[in-house]
Design an enzyme around this catalytic site. Structure first.
Site, mmCIF file in Angstrom:
data_model
loop_
_atom_site.group_PDB
_atom_site.id
_atom_site.type_symbol
_atom_site.label_atom_id
_atom_site.label_comp_id
_atom_site.label_asym_id
_atom_site.label_seq_id
_atom_site.Cartn_x
_atom_site.Cartn_y
_atom_site.Cartn_z
ATOM 1 N N GLY A 57 71.384 -146.625 -7.665
ATOM 2 C CA GLY A 57 70.209 -146.406 -6.960
ATOM 3 C C GLY A 57 70.212 -144.832 -6.511
ATOM 4 O O GLY A 57 70.631 -144.011 -6.979
ATOM 5 N N ALA A 92 61.583 -150.642 -3.401
ATOM 6 C CA ALA A 92 61.164 -150.105 -2.056
ATOM 7 C C ALA A 92 59.479 -149.831 -2.544
ATOM 8 O O ALA A 92 59.107 -148.963 -3.386
ATOM 9 C CB ALA A 92 61.769 -148.993 -1.743
ATOM 10 N N GLY A 94 56.925 -148.934 0.173
ATOM 11 C CA GLY A 94 56.107 -148.171 1.057
ATOM 12 C C GLY A 94 56.429 -146.682 0.698
ATOM 13 O O GLY A 94 55.294 -146.021 0.247
ATOM 14 N N GLY A 95 57.539 -145.879 0.871
ATOM 15 C CA GLY A 95 57.592 -144.309 0.638
ATOM 16 C C GLY A 95 58.788 -143.930 1.150
ATOM 17 O O GLY A 95 59.803 -144.753 1.464
ATOM 18 N N GLU A 168 53.170 -145.116 8.779
ATOM 19 C CA GLU A 168 53.711 -146.549 8.772
ATOM 20 C C GLU A 168 54.073 -146.846 10.410
ATOM 21 O O GLU A 168 54.103 -145.994 11.051
ATOM 22 C CB GLU A 168 54.821 -146.632 7.870
ATOM 23 C CG GLU A 168 54.553 -146.605 6.432
ATOM 24 C CD GLU A 168 55.688 -146.993 5.424
ATOM 25 O OE1 GLU A 168 56.801 -147.222 6.026
ATOM 26 O OE2 GLU A 168 55.565 -146.857 4.184
ATOM 27 N N HIS A 287 62.028 -158.850 7.156
ATOM 28 C CA HIS A 287 60.814 -157.897 7.133
ATOM 29 C C HIS A 287 59.728 -159.027 7.479
ATOM 30 O O HIS A 287 59.942 -160.424 7.285
ATOM 31 C CB HIS A 287 60.349 -157.734 5.701
ATOM 32 C CG HIS A 287 59.438 -156.555 5.639
ATOM 33 N ND1 HIS A 287 57.876 -156.917 5.778
ATOM 34 C CD2 HIS A 287 59.371 -155.332 5.289
ATOM 35 C CE1 HIS A 287 57.311 -155.835 5.668
ATOM 36 N NE2 HIS A 287 58.153 -155.044 5.250
ATOM 37 N N ARG A 333 59.852 -153.473 13.419
ATOM 38 C CA ARG A 333 60.018 -154.622 12.642
ATOM 39 C C ARG A 333 60.653 -155.887 13.090
ATOM 40 O O ARG A 333 60.128 -157.018 12.966
ATOM 41 C CB ARG A 333 60.722 -154.288 11.355
ATOM 42 C CG ARG A 333 59.888 -153.535 10.374
ATOM 43 C CD ARG A 333 60.847 -153.477 9.220
ATOM 44 N NE ARG A 333 59.950 -152.596 8.144
ATOM 45 C CZ ARG A 333 60.658 -152.173 6.957
ATOM 46 N NH1 ARG A 333 61.976 -152.252 6.703
ATOM 47 N NH2 ARG A 333 59.908 -151.405 6.213
ATOM 48 N N HIS A 396 65.864 -158.787 4.678
ATOM 49 C CA HIS A 396 65.027 -157.772 3.977
ATOM 50 C C HIS A 396 66.191 -156.460 3.704
ATOM 51 O O HIS A 396 66.333 -156.040 2.559
ATOM 52 C CB HIS A 396 63.877 -157.005 4.777
ATOM 53 C CG HIS A 396 63.289 -155.992 4.115
ATOM 54 N ND1 HIS A 396 62.614 -155.896 2.719
ATOM 55 C CD2 HIS A 396 63.179 -154.500 4.463
ATOM 56 C CE1 HIS A 396 62.134 -154.736 2.462
ATOM 57 N NE2 HIS A 396 62.329 -153.981 3.610
ATOM 58 N N ARG A 431 66.132 -151.222 11.585
ATOM 59 C CA ARG A 431 65.668 -150.000 10.560
ATOM 60 C C ARG A 431 64.108 -149.742 10.891
ATOM 61 O O ARG A 431 63.258 -150.530 10.877
ATOM 62 C CB ARG A 431 65.802 -150.271 9.284
ATOM 63 C CG ARG A 431 65.702 -149.008 8.488
ATOM 64 C CD ARG A 431 66.133 -149.291 7.083
ATOM 65 N NE ARG A 431 65.339 -150.169 6.321
ATOM 66 C CZ ARG A 431 64.199 -150.008 5.735
ATOM 67 N NH1 ARG A 431 63.647 -148.813 5.556
ATOM 68 N NH2 ARG A 431 63.682 -150.750 5.018
#
Length: 589
Positions: A57, A92, A94-95, A168, A287, A333, A396, A431
């Site tokens: 990754g 992933a 979102g970004g 976000e 999440h 979160r 998550h 996170r």
């Protein structure tokens, strides 16, 4: 050194393992303290003069690229899938955090640091927070934007041609680079391709890490299992070994992580069995918004949906997010996840009671901004622009992990960790959205910087000396697997993994109790014993995954029961109260 399994799969007919099986040499095990040997020949010394990276990754690829390109160090990347993109980073949505250089945005390294601290319930390590906040933009440019030997990721652009940055949850400014709603996919595609193209990097697929190999006080490699051939091998490396194979959220019954080997706690399992220090494992992030379709795996509905205005509603249509936090849908979160969970318990027990609604936004814009989500839900008769989406929290991300310093060093010399496998201290108790890919990039590169430094070269010399002392002390031969006991082992391992996931969800989940955690530890201890026996009898992908899952699950439960204070993602019903006041949670500037 190879240990092969007879009868592993039909396509082994022409492999070395098949030949050995016919000769009756069906299972090898090195006796004594070492499971491998390294010849003193020049050829073996050259092969072992490398950095070993477990995981393909973002963290693993960053470590490999910086080591190879900046320091001309040979690297071998081991990964479980058939292609390097088969990793958790790929999923992933979102970004990745960058920096908003518009002076009107108010963005800065300090602003990001404040946001990370707030989300982390005041438990973040400030040095790690500042490292990522300050080094992040330059690492993004170096590894993802400038091309050359690295990646050139085609992130979304604004109308003026500049990089598009979105907002976000819990971020004070729009600072998130993205590629529609599959940012992880596009980053992984480009960074793994850059790694594969580099002449000093060898990509080795189908390879599962089984155990850490150490000589005295230094890690000198990894015992591996090749899922394609059924062979076990010893991969030795004098430059060090990097564990970057992801987290452990897949050991829960409800998880946003895809099915498979990647999220079963491989790195934590390896570290725990070797006595390497771990920390903060109790902080497993759930999440708030995974798609709830009965009898289906959970599907992530990205944080970016709420960043773009999605509303949490109950079955009557009432927006309930303000009930649990003044920031509503944009609260951290852990708070949103518990709010969704609590609201779900208020239903009639017959009908689903919590939903995500973004139907007030323009249909064309929604479908263009979130094409992956729209494609997934449209196959289930749903539309972002028309429907409220049934949701449930799901495991998550692993905020804790293998304890590391700023260079990714662990408590065992020669062993490093980066990405979700590591506990850098960045995340604290929870996170912040879109920090995961950035942390992986920054710390993966930092590992390589240390390996290539004067201290790293000194350790390399010591590792070479240790490898010269590793010797083959003999082998024990056992009978191999028949088709029948192979099938029985796979079935039993699958059953036990299902039990692990149920125990973790019921007793080590979103809301915990001391008695539930104690029960989980007892249950996991029983499963762990049988899992070890299965693996000892017949090492397979299924038994390796089970052994890692139960080992990491027990470590999470033990960390959770030892922490009597509820904070962040660790929520105990019978624990001491803590203050979640935002100002108290932010470390001093």
């Amino acid at each position: 050194m190879i240990r092969s399994i007879q009868g592993r799969l039909p396509f082994l007919a022409n492999t070395q393992s098949s030949r050995l099986a016919k000769e009756g040499l069906t299972k090898f095990r090195v006796s004594g303290s070492h499971r491998c040997f390294a010849s003193s020949s020049t050829a073996d010394e050259m092969k072992n003069d490398r950095l070993l990276v477990v995981g393909s990754g973002v963290a693993g690829s960053a470590a490999a690229l910086i080591a190879a390109e900046t320091y001309q160090i040979p690297v071998t990347v081991l990964f479980a899938g058939s292609i390097p993109q088969d990793c958790n980073s790929h999923w992933a949505q979102g970004g990745i955090i960058y920096r908003n250089y518009d002076p009107n945005s108010g963005d800065s390294a300090g602003s990001l640091a404040n946001d990370i601290h707030r989300a982390g319930a005041g438990l973040c390590d400030d040095h790690a927070v500042r490292k990522v906040s300050e080094e992040g933009p330059s690492r993004v440019r170096e590894l993802l934007l400038n091309g050359g030997p690295f990646a050139n990721v085609p992130f979304d652009k604004a109308a003026n041609g500049e990089l598009a940055l979105c907002l976000e949850a819990s971020h004070a400014a729009p600072r998130i680079l993205h590629y529609a709603d599959h940012t992880g996919m596009i980053i992984t595609k480009h960074i793994t391709q850059a790694a594969a193209n580099h002449p000093l990097i060898t990509m080795q697929p189908h390879t599962l890490a089984v155990d850490i190999i150490q000589e005295d006080d230094i890690c000198v490699g990894i015992e591996t299992f090749n899922r394609a051939t059924g062979e076990s091998e010893m991969e030795l490396a004098s430059r060090g070994t990097v564990l970057a194979s992801g987290g452990l959220a897949g050991i829960y019954e409800h998880s946003t992580n895809p099915a498979g080997f990647n999220a079963l706690g491989s790195s934590v399992g390896l570290a725990t069995r070797a006595g390497v220090e771990t920390k903060d494992l109790e902080y497993v992030q759930f999440h708030p918004t995974s798609l709830f379709i009965p009898n289906e795996s959970r599907f992530l509905l990205t944080e970016a949906l709420r960043g773009e205005g999605a509303i949490l509603r109950n079955a009557s249509g009432r927006a309930f997010a303000q009930d649990f936090h003044s920031d509503g849908e944009l609260a951290p979160r852990d708070i949103v996840a518990r709010g969704v969970f609590e609201e779900s318990q208020k239903g009639d027990g017959k009908n689903h009671n919590v939903f995500l609604d973004i139907s007030h936004r323009d249909a064309d814009w929604l479908h263009a901004r979130f094409p992956t989500i729209q494609a997934h839900i449209s196959q289930r008769g749903l539309d972002l622009a028309k429907d409220t989406l049934p949701i449930i929290p799901a495991a998550h991300y692993t905020c804790g992990g293998i304890t590391t310093d700023e260079h990714g060093r662990t408590s065992l010399k020669g062993l490093y960790a980066a990405g979700e496998a590591a506990r850098t201290g960045l995340h604290g108790g929870n996170r912040l959205a879109s920090t995961s890919l950035l942390e992986a990039l920054v710390y993966g590169a930092s590992v390589a910087d240390f390996v290539g430094s004067d201290m790293g070269r000194e350790l390399h010399s010591k590792s070479m000396d240790r490898l010269s002392n590793v010797s083959n002390t003999g082998v024990d031969l056992d009978v191999g697997a028949t088709g029948e006991n192979l099938e029985m082992t796979v079935v039993r391992a699958t059953q036990l993994l299902r039990q692990v996931r149920r125990v973790m969800w019921d007793n080590v989940g979103l809301v915990r109790t001391t008695s539930g955690l104690a029960s989980a530890i007892d249950s996991l201890d029983e499963i762990k014993e049988e899992a070890a026996e299965l693996h000892e009898t017949l090492p397979l992908m299924e038994t390796i995954g089970l052994r890692d899952a139960v080992c990491s699950g027990q470590a999470v439960a033990e960390s959770a029961i030892a922490n009597k204070v509820s904070a962040g993602a660790h929520y105990l019903n019978d624990a001491e109260e803590y203050s979640d006041d935002e100002e108290a949670a932010v470390a001093a500037e």
